[in-house]
Design a protein around this motif. Structure first.
Motif, PDB file in Angstrom:
ATOM      1  N   GLY A   1      -6.599   7.527  15.529  1.00  0.00           N
ATOM      2  CA  GLY A   1      -6.792   8.883  15.028  1.00  0.00           C
ATOM      3  C   GLY A   1      -5.960   9.246  13.802  1.00  0.00           C
ATOM      4  N   LYS A   2      -5.105   8.318  13.361  1.00  0.00           N
ATOM      5  CA  LYS A   2      -4.266   8.601  12.189  1.00  0.00           C
ATOM      6  C   LYS A   2      -5.125   8.539  10.927  1.00  0.00           C
ATOM      7  N   LYS A   3      -4.817   9.406   9.975  1.00  0.00           N
ATOM      8  CA  LYS A   3      -5.591   9.410   8.730  1.00  0.00           C
ATOM      9  C   LYS A   3      -5.004   8.405   7.745  1.00  0.00           C
ATOM     10  N   ILE A   4      -5.818   7.440   7.379  1.00  0.00           N
ATOM     11  CA  ILE A   4      -5.377   6.404   6.437  1.00  0.00           C
ATOM     12  C   ILE A   4      -6.346   6.365   5.260  1.00  0.00           C
ATOM     13  N   THR A   5      -5.808   6.348   4.040  1.00  0.00           N
ATOM     14  CA  THR A   5      -6.664   6.124   2.872  1.00  0.00           C
ATOM     15  C   THR A   5      -6.235   4.813   2.225  1.00  0.00           C
ATOM     16  N   TYR A   6      -7.214   4.048   1.778  1.00  0.00           N
ATOM     17  CA  TYR A   6      -6.919   2.723   1.219  1.00  0.00           C
ATOM     18  C   TYR A   6      -7.148   2.692  -0.287  1.00  0.00           C
ATOM     19  N   HIS A   7      -6.149   2.176  -1.002  1.00  0.00           N
ATOM     20  CA  HIS A   7      -6.241   2.046  -2.460  1.00  0.00           C
ATOM     21  C   HIS A   7      -6.672   0.617  -2.803  1.00  0.00           C
ATOM     22  N   ASP A   8      -7.802   0.487  -3.495  1.00  0.00           N
ATOM     23  CA  ASP A   8      -8.297  -0.849  -3.882  1.00  0.00           C
ATOM     24  C   ASP A   8      -7.498  -1.413  -5.047  1.00  0.00           C
ATOM     25  N   PRO A   9      -6.803  -2.553  -4.857  1.00  0.00           N
ATOM     26  CA  PRO A   9      -6.165  -3.202  -6.018  1.00  0.00           C
ATOM     27  C   PRO A   9      -7.261  -3.720  -6.957  1.00  0.00           C
ATOM     28  N   CYS A  10      -7.046  -3.583  -8.267  1.00  0.00           N
ATOM     29  CA  CYS A  10      -8.085  -3.978  -9.240  1.00  0.00           C
ATOM     30  C   CYS A  10      -8.520  -5.435  -9.086  1.00  0.00           C
ATOM     31  N   TYR A  11      -7.532  -6.324  -8.957  1.00  0.00           N
ATOM     32  CA  TYR A  11      -7.878  -7.752  -8.925  1.00  0.00           C
ATOM     33  C   TYR A  11      -8.473  -8.192  -7.603  1.00  0.00           C
ATOM     34  N   LEU A  12      -8.386  -7.321  -6.599  1.00  0.00           N
ATOM     35  CA  LEU A  12      -9.012  -7.647  -5.321  1.00  0.00           C
ATOM     36  C   LEU A  12     -10.424  -7.069  -5.317  1.00  0.00           C
ATOM     37  N   GLY A  13     -10.507  -5.776  -5.634  1.00  0.00           N
ATOM     38  CA  GLY A  13     -11.785  -5.080  -5.601  1.00  0.00           C
ATOM     39  C   GLY A  13     -12.680  -5.418  -6.763  1.00  0.00           C
ATOM     40  N   ARG A  14     -12.479  -4.691  -7.876  1.00  0.00           N
ATOM     41  CA  ARG A  14     -13.396  -4.874  -9.011  1.00  0.00           C
ATOM     42  C   ARG A  14     -13.317  -6.274  -9.597  1.00  0.00           C
ATOM     43  N   GLY A  15     -12.144  -6.896  -9.543  1.00  0.00           N
ATOM     44  CA  GLY A  15     -12.002  -8.236 -10.118  1.00  0.00           C
ATOM     45  C   GLY A  15     -12.700  -9.317  -9.316  1.00  0.00           C
ATOM     46  N   ASN A  16     -12.684  -9.194  -7.978  1.00  0.00           N
ATOM     47  CA  ASN A  16     -13.229 -10.271  -7.142  1.00  0.00           C
ATOM     48  C   ASN A  16     -14.162  -9.789  -6.033  1.00  0.00           C
ATOM     49  N   GLY A  17     -14.514  -8.502  -6.070  1.00  0.00           N
ATOM     50  CA  GLY A  17     -15.516  -7.976  -5.135  1.00  0.00           C
ATOM     51  C   GLY A  17     -15.103  -7.960  -3.672  1.00  0.00           C
ATOM     52  N   ILE A  18     -13.798  -7.919  -3.412  1.00  0.00           N
ATOM     53  CA  ILE A  18     -13.347  -7.902  -2.010  1.00  0.00           C
ATOM     54  C   ILE A  18     -13.023  -6.467  -1.605  1.00  0.00           C
ATOM     55  N   TYR A  19     -13.986  -5.850  -0.935  1.00  0.00           N
ATOM     56  CA  TYR A  19     -13.832  -4.464  -0.505  1.00  0.00           C
ATOM     57  C   TYR A  19     -13.807  -4.369   1.022  1.00  0.00           C
ATOM     58  N   GLU A  20     -14.505  -5.297   1.658  1.00  0.00           N
ATOM     59  CA  GLU A  20     -14.730  -5.194   3.098  1.00  0.00           C
ATOM     60  C   GLU A  20     -13.516  -5.622   3.916  1.00  0.00           C
ATOM     61  N   ALA A  21     -12.881  -6.738   3.513  1.00  0.00           N
ATOM     62  CA  ALA A  21     -11.794  -7.309   4.322  1.00  0.00           C
ATOM     63  C   ALA A  21     -10.665  -6.318   4.621  1.00  0.00           C
ATOM     64  N   PRO A  22     -10.104  -5.654   3.610  1.00  0.00           N
ATOM     65  CA  PRO A  22      -9.014  -4.720   3.917  1.00  0.00           C
ATOM     66  C   PRO A  22      -9.455  -3.553   4.792  1.00  0.00           C
ATOM     67  N   ARG A  23     -10.695  -3.099   4.595  1.00  0.00           N
ATOM     68  CA  ARG A  23     -11.195  -1.971   5.387  1.00  0.00           C
ATOM     69  C   ARG A  23     -11.446  -2.400   6.830  1.00  0.00           C
TER      70      ARG A  23
ATOM     71  N   ILE B   1      -5.064 -21.919   0.076  1.00  0.00           N
ATOM     72  CA  ILE B   1      -3.907 -21.074  -0.241  1.00  0.00           C
ATOM     73  C   ILE B   1      -4.186 -19.635   0.176  1.00  0.00           C
ATOM     74  N   VAL B   2      -3.192 -18.994   0.799  1.00  0.00           N
ATOM     75  CA  VAL B   2      -3.281 -17.548   1.055  1.00  0.00           C
ATOM     76  C   VAL B   2      -2.144 -16.879   0.295  1.00  0.00           C
ATOM     77  N   THR B   3      -2.401 -15.709  -0.278  1.00  0.00           N
ATOM     78  CA  THR B   3      -1.348 -15.002  -0.996  1.00  0.00           C
ATOM     79  C   THR B   3      -1.430 -13.504  -0.732  1.00  0.00           C
ATOM     80  N   GLY B   4      -0.287 -12.837  -0.801  1.00  0.00           N
ATOM     81  CA  GLY B   4      -0.233 -11.397  -0.588  1.00  0.00           C
ATOM     82  C   GLY B   4      -0.390 -10.606  -1.873  1.00  0.00           C
ATOM     83  N   CYS B   5      -0.583 -11.314  -2.983  1.00  0.00           N
ATOM     84  CA  CYS B   5      -0.647 -10.637  -4.280  1.00  0.00           C
ATOM     85  C   CYS B   5      -1.995 -10.896  -4.960  1.00  0.00           C
ATOM     86  N   PRO B   6      -2.761  -9.834  -5.247  1.00  0.00           N
ATOM     87  CA  PRO B   6      -4.063 -10.015  -5.906  1.00  0.00           C
ATOM     88  C   PRO B   6      -3.974 -10.656  -7.288  1.00  0.00           C
ATOM     89  N   HIS B   7      -2.813 -10.508  -7.949  1.00  0.00           N
ATOM     90  CA  HIS B   7      -2.642 -11.111  -9.267  1.00  0.00           C
ATOM     91  C   HIS B   7      -2.533 -12.629  -9.142  1.00  0.00           C
TER      92      HIS B   7
END
Length: 262
Positions: free
Chosen positions: A144-166, A94-100
Motif C-alpha cells: 500500500g505504500k506509494k512508490i514512483t519510479y524514475h526511468d534512468p535514460c540509459y536503461l529506459g530510452r537507451g535500451n528499452g528496459i521499462y518492464e523489469a524495474p516495475r 555480466i550484471v551491473t547496477g549502473c545503466p551507464h
C-alpha cells in the motif's frame, strides 16, 4: 549478514568459473551512497545462491564519462583494458547496477572485441522473481505504500528496459504511481552525458529540481531509482525541497533486499 564476495582472480586460482560477473562500476565502488546499493546487489546474489564474482582491483572505469564528454581516445584506451581482462577470464555474462556501465559494455564494447551477455540488476531481479527465487517476504512490508519510479535514460530510452524495474516493484503489493513524464517520455535526472562531473549551464532551473518537483506531485513515500547518478541527483533535489523526512529515495536493489529481509 556476513559473507565474502569472491574476486575472479580467487575463483580462477581455485579452478572455478562464476555463473555471472558483477560489474560494480565507479559509483558503486567509490560513492558512499552507491556502495550501499552494491552491498544489496551482493546480498541478493548471495541469498539466491547464484555463483558470482567481482573483478576487484582489476576493474576500471568503462569509459562512459570520457566518451560522453568527447574524449574518444581515452574511452578506447579504458575499454580495451577492460576487454582484455574480461576476455582473459572468459567472461560470458555480466550484471551491473549502473545503466551507464550496462549501456557501454552492452553496446560499445562489441565493436572493440568484447561481446558479453549484459543485464542490469533490475532485469536480474525480475528473472529471480519470475523463477520464484525472490518472493518479497520475510522483510519490510511495502504494502500500500506509494512508490514512483524514475526511468534512468540509459536503461529506459537507451535500451528499452521499462518492464523489469516495475515488475520488481509490483511484487511488493505497493501502489505504483507514474510521473507525468515516464517510460519512453521520461526526463533525465540531469547527470547523464558526463554532466555529473561539471556544473550546469545557466538556465531557468536545475534539471534534477524539475524532476523532483514532478516526482513530488505524485505524493510518494518512496522514489525508486535504478542508477547511482539518478540516486545522487534525486536525493539532492529532495534535500533542496526539504522533504528528506517524508520521501525516501531508494534503489530497486535496496527495496528488494529490504522486502526480503536481507
Amino acid at each position: 549478514m556476513e559473507f565474502k564476495v569472491p574476486t575472479m582472480a580467487e575463483l580462477m586460482a581455485a579452478g572455478e568459473e562464476p555463473e555471472i560477473l558483477f560489474w560494480v562500476g565507479c559509483a558503486g565502488s567509490y560513492d558512499e551512497r552507491a556502495q550501499k546499493i552494491t552491498r544489496d546487489i551482493c546480498k541478493i546474489l548471495h541469498h539466491v545462491g547464484i555463483k558470482y564474482a567481482v573483478l576487484g582491483t582489476e576493474e576500471s572505469c568503462t569509459g562512459d564519462p570520457a566518451k560522453r564528454a568527447g574524449n574518444e581516445f581515452l574511452f578506447q584506451m579504458q575499454a580495451m583494458t577492460n576487454i582484455e581482462v574480461l576476455n582473459a577470464y572468459n567472461i560470458k555474462k555480466i550484471v551491473t547496477g549502473c545503466p551507464h556501465c550496462f549501456n557501454t559494455i552492452k553496446n560499445e564494447y562489441p565493436g572493440l572485441g568484447g561481446t558479453y551477455e549484459v543485464i542490469h540488476h533490475t532485469q536480474l531481479i525480475q528473472d529471480l522473481i519470475n523463477e520464484g527465487k525472490l518472493k518479497a517476504e520475510g522483510g519490510e512490508s511495502f504494502k500500500g505504500k506509494k512508490i514512483t519510479y524514475h526511468d534512468p535514460c540509459y536503461l529506459g530510452r537507451g535500451n528499452g528496459i521499462y518492464e523489469a524495474p516495475r515488475k520488481a516493484l509490483e511484487v511488493l503489493d505497493a501502489q505504483l504511481v507514474e510521473m507525468k513524464r515516464c517510460k519512453s517520455n521520461g526526463l533525465c535526472c540531469g547527470a547523464g552525458g558526463a554532466q555529473m562531473f561539471k556544473e550546469p549551464e545557466k538556465g531557468r532551473k536545475d534539471i534534477n529540481v524539475e524532476r523532483v518537483e514532478e516526482a513530488l506531485q505524485t505524493e510518494p513515500q518512496f522514489i525508486a531509482a535504478g542508477c547511482p547518478f539518478c540516486m545522487t541527483m534525486l536525493s539532492d533535489g529532495i534535500k533542496l525541497k526539504d522533504k528528506e523526512q517524508e520521501v525516501k529515495v531508494l534503489d530497486i536493489a535496496e527495496i528488494t533486499a529490504r522486502a526480503n529481509g536481507l
